[in-house]
Design an enzyme around this catalytic site. Sequence first.
Site, mmCIF file in Angstrom:
data_model
loop_
_atom_site.group_PDB
_atom_site.id
_atom_site.type_symbol
_atom_site.label_atom_id
_atom_site.label_comp_id
_atom_site.label_asym_id
_atom_site.label_seq_id
_atom_site.Cartn_x
_atom_site.Cartn_y
_atom_site.Cartn_z
ATOM 1 N N HIS A 68 7.905 -41.818 17.620
ATOM 2 C CA HIS A 68 7.262 -40.801 16.772
ATOM 3 C C HIS A 68 6.334 -41.481 15.783
ATOM 4 O O HIS A 68 6.307 -42.700 15.676
ATOM 5 C CB HIS A 68 8.290 -39.880 16.112
ATOM 6 C CG HIS A 68 9.187 -40.516 15.099
ATOM 7 N ND1 HIS A 68 10.086 -41.509 15.403
ATOM 8 C CD2 HIS A 68 9.334 -40.296 13.765
ATOM 9 C CE1 HIS A 68 10.752 -41.851 14.317
ATOM 10 N NE2 HIS A 68 10.302 -41.135 13.298
ATOM 11 N N HIS B 5 6.044 -41.595 12.441
ATOM 12 C CA HIS B 5 6.343 -42.028 11.069
ATOM 13 C C HIS B 5 6.039 -43.511 10.883
ATOM 14 O O HIS B 5 6.311 -44.333 11.761
ATOM 15 C CB HIS B 5 7.808 -41.733 10.717
ATOM 16 C CG HIS B 5 8.052 -40.274 10.462
ATOM 17 N ND1 HIS B 5 9.295 -39.703 10.520
ATOM 18 C CD2 HIS B 5 7.182 -39.263 10.156
ATOM 19 C CE1 HIS B 5 9.193 -38.401 10.257
ATOM 20 N NE2 HIS B 5 7.924 -38.119 10.040
ATOM 21 N N ASP C 89 7.315 -45.932 9.285
ATOM 22 C CA ASP C 89 8.355 -46.963 9.423
ATOM 23 C C ASP C 89 8.681 -47.256 10.890
ATOM 24 O O ASP C 89 9.492 -48.135 11.180
ATOM 25 C CB ASP C 89 9.630 -46.581 8.638
ATOM 26 C CG ASP C 89 10.275 -45.292 9.122
ATOM 27 O OD1 ASP C 89 9.571 -44.278 9.290
ATOM 28 O OD2 ASP C 89 11.503 -45.298 9.348
ATOM 29 N N HIS C 90 8.032 -46.557 11.832
ATOM 30 C CA HIS C 90 8.232 -46.819 13.255
ATOM 31 C C HIS C 90 6.989 -47.393 13.940
ATOM 32 O O HIS C 90 7.092 -47.923 15.045
ATOM 33 C CB HIS C 90 8.705 -45.549 13.974
ATOM 34 C CG HIS C 90 10.043 -45.102 13.471
ATOM 35 N ND1 HIS C 90 11.207 -45.255 14.187
ATOM 36 C CD2 HIS C 90 10.400 -44.562 12.279
ATOM 37 C CE1 HIS C 90 12.225 -44.817 13.455
ATOM 38 N NE2 HIS C 90 11.759 -44.388 12.299
ATOM 39 N N HIS D 155 13.318 -33.857 14.476
ATOM 40 C CA HIS D 155 12.928 -34.736 13.357
ATOM 41 C C HIS D 155 11.423 -34.607 13.124
ATOM 42 O O HIS D 155 10.968 -34.371 12.018
ATOM 43 C CB HIS D 155 13.328 -36.163 13.697
ATOM 44 C CG HIS D 155 12.970 -37.171 12.655
ATOM 45 N ND1 HIS D 155 13.563 -37.199 11.416
ATOM 46 C CD2 HIS D 155 12.070 -38.198 12.661
ATOM 47 C CE1 HIS D 155 13.045 -38.209 10.711
ATOM 48 N NE2 HIS D 155 12.136 -38.825 11.442
ATOM 49 N N ASP E 278 14.502 -41.517 15.666
ATOM 50 C CA ASP E 278 15.203 -40.819 14.584
ATOM 51 C C ASP E 278 15.741 -39.464 15.045
ATOM 52 O O ASP E 278 15.949 -38.563 14.227
ATOM 53 C CB ASP E 278 14.272 -40.619 13.375
ATOM 54 C CG ASP E 278 13.971 -41.921 12.647
ATOM 55 O OD1 ASP E 278 14.540 -42.961 13.020
ATOM 56 O OD2 ASP E 278 13.156 -41.885 11.713
ATOM 57 N N HIS F 11 17.667 -46.355 12.698
ATOM 58 C CA HIS F 11 18.071 -46.786 11.347
ATOM 59 C C HIS F 11 19.546 -47.131 11.304
ATOM 60 O O HIS F 11 20.357 -46.565 12.046
ATOM 61 C CB HIS F 11 17.835 -45.660 10.320
ATOM 62 C CG HIS F 11 16.403 -45.372 10.053
ATOM 63 N ND1 HIS F 11 15.701 -45.943 9.022
ATOM 64 C CD2 HIS F 11 15.520 -44.562 10.695
ATOM 65 C CE1 HIS F 11 14.451 -45.492 9.033
ATOM 66 N NE2 HIS F 11 14.315 -44.651 10.039
HETATM 67 FE FE FE Z 1 12.505 -43.539 10.548
HETATM 68 ZN ZN ZN Z 2 11.140 -40.873 11.269
#
Ligand code: FE
Ligand code: ZN
Length: 255
Positions: free
Chosen positions: A52, A54, A56-57, A111, A128, A166
């Site tokens: 996805h 985001h 942080d990915h 998500h 996530d 995570h």
């Molecule tokens: Fe994440």
């Molecule tokens: Zn995420």
Amino acid sequence: MEVVVVPCLYDNYTYLIINGKQAAVVDPSEAWPVMNIIDDRGLELSAVLCTHHHHDHIGGLADLLDEYGSLDVYGFFQDRTRIPLITKPLQDNESFSVCDLEATVMHTPGHTSTHVVFCVEDHLFVGDTLFGAGCGRLFEGTAEQMVHSLDRISACGSQCSVFFGHEYTELNLRFAAQVDPTNPAIGRRAARVADMRREDRPSAPSTLKEELETNPFLRIEDGAIIDQLKREERLESSGRVAVFAALREQRNNFS
Ligand code: FE
Ligand code: ZN
């Protein structure tokens, strides 16, 4: 096939899929931890898989492309506007080959509306959508969509290993123990995970079998969980989506 767990940022996991000298990276939060392993082991990086959009990915994606030149970047076709570096847009259920391994993609909205899970042989890279004993927050999707997404993951076969995005497993298990207090598998898993975390080892991967036994979000038909929600007066109806939504809400306020 080997999978290396690469801790990134504060609590993210990036994964390196390795087959012989070929490698692919799933959800590169950052580039340098992945580059170190690739260089140390003399691997050849050929693909990136994005669950996805985001940050942080995908935060390390541009740097990986800078470093290794042309890579196949796989992601959901509807994420192409949000991850412009995708070169291989995939449809729901599409099969493809990564490091000479068979892979398929599953659209799992919840998500985010465009989140996907990758299945590489019997390894599930769930981003996530699912966590160790938990699931992602509903930022863009509805409870109904997330229930359907988790049902699709649950149907993959209990032998599958689960690589989540995570390290939230310890807190998730504390929540699980509260909402499913008579389930002995939760305490056993919590003890195993506590040992791992004390030695700074990741709790990923888990297995789908473990998740089905201990993850309350995959156990929304469980009588003890439903009774707990009723006692707490959190349940508006006893349908699966209502149970899921009540649990998710309860988890949002748990710390
Ligand atoms: Fe994440
Ligand atoms: Zn995420």
